[in-house]
Enzyme design. Structure first.
Site, short mmCIF file in Angstrom:
data_model
loop_
_atom_site.label_atom_id
_atom_site.label_comp_id
_atom_site.label_asym_id
_atom_site.label_seq_id
_atom_site.Cartn_x
_atom_site.Cartn_y
_atom_site.Cartn_z
N PRO A 136 -19.06 -27.08 -73.98
CG PRO A 136 -20.08 -27.86 -71.86
CD PRO A 136 -19.75 -26.46 -72.53
CB SER A 140 -14.46 -27.01 -84.91
OG SER A 140 -13.70 -28.11 -84.57
CD1 TRP A 164 -12.84 -29.87 -73.48
CD2 TRP A 164 -10.88 -30.73 -72.47
NE1 TRP A 164 -13.07 -31.27 -73.32
CE2 TRP A 164 -11.91 -31.96 -72.78
CE3 TRP A 164 -9.82 -31.02 -71.72
CZ2 TRP A 164 -11.46 -33.20 -72.39
CZ3 TRP A 164 -9.41 -32.49 -71.51
CH2 TRP A 164 -10.40 -33.29 -71.69
CB ILE A 165 -10.72 -23.52 -69.56
CG1 ILE A 165 -11.94 -23.24 -70.16
CG2 ILE A 165 -10.15 -21.85 -69.49
CD1 ILE A 165 -12.34 -22.88 -71.57
CD GLU A 371 -4.57 -21.83 -79.96
OE1 GLU A 371 -4.33 -21.14 -80.84
OE2 GLU A 371 -3.76 -22.16 -78.93
CB SER A 374 -5.65 -31.88 -88.49
OG SER A 374 -4.51 -31.83 -87.95
#
Length: 388
Positions: A136, A140, A164-165, A371, A374
């Site tokens: 949570p 990054s 967010w898995i 992942e 940007s």
């Protein structure tokens, strides 16, 4: 007929067969299901997963010694990923998602661990798996993980929360990244394979997402989860190395997935612009539209070529953090541009849910975020420039 990108890359017969198989499956099975899967919101198309697994499309990237297809070179993986995601990027990413779980197992695991967790992924009815890094309050900055792993004899006790898995509601096993000491930052990151039936592991409700709904995401809660020492991948503190190695490869594959989506948007726009007439002629004959299509084509080709460059360097054993970041950055932003341009070309019909274009635009946005956003990709690239 889908537009091909001329890259001058010679392909073996085996590579051509894999690419052809993926292209046929994408057009015949994936594309017709894209809208229904998006509308379902919180349901992965497990029947398509089963069909893809029986064809070897869910395990072609896994090593042959564990029963996989043995296509371990990233060039072929990228070409296959691009074709699957030409059909639908969410479904395409779902079908190859076990490769994401396999990455740290291959990078850090022993032979026994690889046999234990990779072999079951190569049969006709493989389980889905997951990889859990994000928390949570940690996105990054992967070195700042708070999920703790404390050694207790022959076990580790895990406590924390992951967010967010992807595949969490379906995954039989999850590679969970933890820290043995937050003060150590990257030097404390340690990875474990955790079975979903382990006491103390619970899931949150499926998370509503803007796009790519074929992959269902959820939170994972760890409350005194006891994991055997033999489920640890590598030594304590080696998890960050395995994660970065996994990211180098997966960012290249994201570049390929984005290229497939951008190609789909371009092809749809070319077909429409040839048929749609305004002011007495097809709109492709109007310079404003023609130049937009030209920009789309240039971005598709650039994304494709940069992705293949990174894949070739990766296959040659080179360090590719910068090239992988460039491929992901350019391809994800190209997909965002091309889906926007497709909507613009189609006008009102592009804004309608009668077509897939608005879905593609929602799907594309994720790839500028997951992942490494940007911003993070630009940070990686700029740091490499300073070091050069």
């Amino acid at each position: 007929m889908p537009r091909a990108v001329r890259d001058g890359l010679p392909l073996s017969e085996e590579q051509r067969d894999f690419v052809s198989l993926a292209r046929d499956f994408a057009l015949r099975e994936i594309r017709p299901r894209a809208r229904a899967v998006d509308d379902a919101d919180h349901e992965s198309p497990l029947d398509l997963w089963d069909k893809a697994a029986k064809l070897g499309l869910a395990s072609f990237m896994l090593p042959a010694q564990y029963g996989g297809g043995g296509v371990t070179d990233l060039v072929t993986q990228a070409l296959v990923q691009q074709e699957l995601c030409y059909g639908d990027i969410g479904i395409g990413n779902l079908l190859t998602s076990n490769g994401f779980f396999a990455g740290p197992v291959e990078a850090l695991g022993t032979d026994e661990q690889k046999k234990r967790w990779l072999t079951p992924l190569t049969g006709d009815n493989p389980p889905l798996t997951a990889l859990a890094v994000t928390e949570p309050d940690v996105g990054s900055d992967a070195a700042a993980l708070r999920t703790r792993a404390v050694r207790d004899g022959g076990h580790y006790v895990l406590n924390g929360q992951k967010a967010w898995i992807s595949n969490a509601p379906y995954a039989r096993w999850t590679v969970i990244f933890t820290t043995v000491d937050p003060a150590l930052r990257s030097r404390g990151i340690t990875a474990f394979v955790v079975d979903r039936e382990t006491p103390g592991l619970t899931l949150g409700s499926p998370m509503s997402k803007m796009g790519q709904r074929a992959i269902v995401s959820a939170e994972i809660f760890l409350d005194n989860v006891r994991v055997p020492v033999e489920n640890r991948l590598g030594e304590e503190g080696e998890g960050f190395r395995g994660l970065m190695r996994t990211f180098d490869a997966s960012r290249i594959l994201i570049g390929a997935a984005c290229t497939g989506l951008a190609r789909a948007a371009l092809d749809a726009s070319i077909d429409y612009a040839k048929q749609r007439e305004q002011f007495g002629k097809p709109i492709i004959d109007h310079q404003a539209v023609a130049f937009r299509l030209a920009d789309m084509a240039a971005k598709v080709d650039t994304a494709h070529l940069l992705t293949l460059r990174a894949a070739r360097l990766h296959d040659a054993g080179e360090q590719v953090a910068e090239e992988a970041a460039i491929a992901k950055l350019v391809a994800s932003e190209s997909a965002m541009f091309c889906t926007w341009a497709a909507l613009q070309t189609h006008g009102g019909w592009g804004y309608s849910r009668e077509l897939l274009l608005e879905k593609w635009m929602r799907d594309a946005k994720l790839e500028e975020i997951e992942e490494g956003t940007s911003d993070i990709q630009r940070l990686i690239i700029s740091r490499r420039l300073l070091q050069s």
